[in-house]
Design an enzyme around this catalytic site. Structure first.
Site, PDB file in Angstrom:
ATOM      1  CG  HIS A  48      -0.257   0.127   2.530  1.00  0.00           C
ATOM      2  ND1 HIS A  48      -0.035  -0.939   3.371  1.00  0.00           N
ATOM      3  CD2 HIS A  48       0.269   1.207   3.171  1.00  0.00           C
ATOM      4  CE1 HIS A  48       0.583  -0.534   4.452  1.00  0.00           C
ATOM      5  NE2 HIS A  48       0.792   0.766   4.367  1.00  0.00           N
TER       6      HIS A  48
HETATM    7  P1  TYD Z   1      -1.472  -2.494   7.665  1.00  0.00           P
HETATM    8  O1  TYD Z   1      -1.011  -1.078   7.762  1.00  0.00           O
HETATM    9  O2  TYD Z   1      -2.214  -2.902   6.424  1.00  0.00           O
HETATM   10  O3  TYD Z   1      -0.260  -3.494   7.901  1.00  0.00           O
HETATM   11  P2  TYD Z   1       0.963  -3.901   6.921  1.00  0.00           P
HETATM   12  O4  TYD Z   1       1.287  -2.726   6.082  1.00  0.00           O
HETATM   13  O5  TYD Z   1       2.060  -4.288   7.850  1.00  0.00           O
HETATM   14  O6  TYD Z   1       0.575  -5.069   6.099  1.00  0.00           O
HETATM   15  O7  TYD Z   1      -2.383  -2.796   8.950  1.00  0.00           O
HETATM   16  C1  TYD Z   1      -2.843  -4.108   9.244  1.00  0.00           C
HETATM   17  C2  TYD Z   1      -4.155  -3.979  10.006  1.00  0.00           C
HETATM   18  O8  TYD Z   1      -3.960  -3.311  11.247  1.00  0.00           O
HETATM   19  C3  TYD Z   1      -5.225  -3.195   9.236  1.00  0.00           C
HETATM   20  O9  TYD Z   1      -6.472  -3.837   9.454  1.00  0.00           O
HETATM   21  C4  TYD Z   1      -5.225  -1.839   9.910  1.00  0.00           C
HETATM   22  C5  TYD Z   1      -4.782  -2.157  11.329  1.00  0.00           C
HETATM   23  N1  TYD Z   1      -3.995  -1.065  11.964  1.00  0.00           N
HETATM   24  C6  TYD Z   1      -4.507  -0.371  13.048  1.00  0.00           C
HETATM   25  O10 TYD Z   1      -5.655  -0.619  13.506  1.00  0.00           O
HETATM   26  N2  TYD Z   1      -3.759   0.615  13.624  1.00  0.00           N
HETATM   27  C7  TYD Z   1      -2.511   0.914  13.167  1.00  0.00           C
HETATM   28  O11 TYD Z   1      -1.832   1.827  13.726  1.00  0.00           O
HETATM   29  C8  TYD Z   1      -1.992   0.203  12.030  1.00  0.00           C
HETATM   30  C9  TYD Z   1      -0.633   0.500  11.471  1.00  0.00           C
HETATM   31  C10 TYD Z   1      -2.767  -0.778  11.459  1.00  0.00           C
END
Ligand code: TYD
Length: 137
Positions: A48
């Site tokens: 992303h």
């Molecule tokens: P995401 O940012 O997509 O993780 P990565 O980039 O490591 O794959 O986040 C994973 C999940 O966690 C998504 O459902 C959003 C949630 N999340 C929160 O609730 N708070 C946060 O501060 C972060 C970073 C993610």
């Protein structure tokens, strides 16, 4: 964007200390810190970009590769020592875990907001083409 080399204070007989400080090392106010851990080897996360969020990444333990793509070129960064920070500002990121137990820490410029995510690569390329991030990166 890119790597920031932190100081590494100490010597091998009793270990090292690194630090980073608001304003001096980080070009934004930190509002949130989160960390990712217990990730299987070669798992891929990220996939992303963020519209406004600015982040610094560091790896206090382990080894990971972060691919940053600004829509024109992708650059691979290795985080394998605790004395490196990686500044990410709007790039598409893919993150690969290369060592068991690796931990990725992130300091971010704002609170969590799903509206700030761009999770579709074609939409990311469209925003790049429109010049969405052009004056910031
Ligand atoms: P995401 O940012 O997509 O993780 P990565 O980039 O490591 O794959 O986040 C994973 C999940 O966690 C998504 O459902 C959003 C949630 N999340 C929160 O609730 N708070 C946060 O501060 C972060 C970073 C993610």
């Amino acid at each position: 964007m890119g790597l920031i080399q932190l100081e590494r204070l100490g010597e091998s007989k009793d270990g090292y200390l690194s630090f980073f400080e608001a304003a001096r090392h980080i070009p934004f106010e930190i509002k949130r810190i989160y960390y990712i851990y217990d990730v299987p080897i070669n798992a891929k996360r990220g996939m992303h970009a963020h519209k406004r969020l600015r982040q610094v990444l560091w790896c206090p333990y382990g080894h990971m590769e972060i691919l940053l793509d600004d829509g024109r070129e992708a650059v691979a960064y290795t985080l394998d020592t605790p004395d490196k920070l990686l500044l990410v500002e709007g790039q598409w990121r893919d993150m690969y875990w290369r060592q068991p137990g690796s931990v990725l820490c992130v300091a971010a410029s704002d609170y969590y907001d799903e509206e700030d995510y761009v999770r579709d690569y074609d939409e990311f390329l469209r925003l790049v083409k429109e010049g969405y991030w052009s004056d910031e990166r």
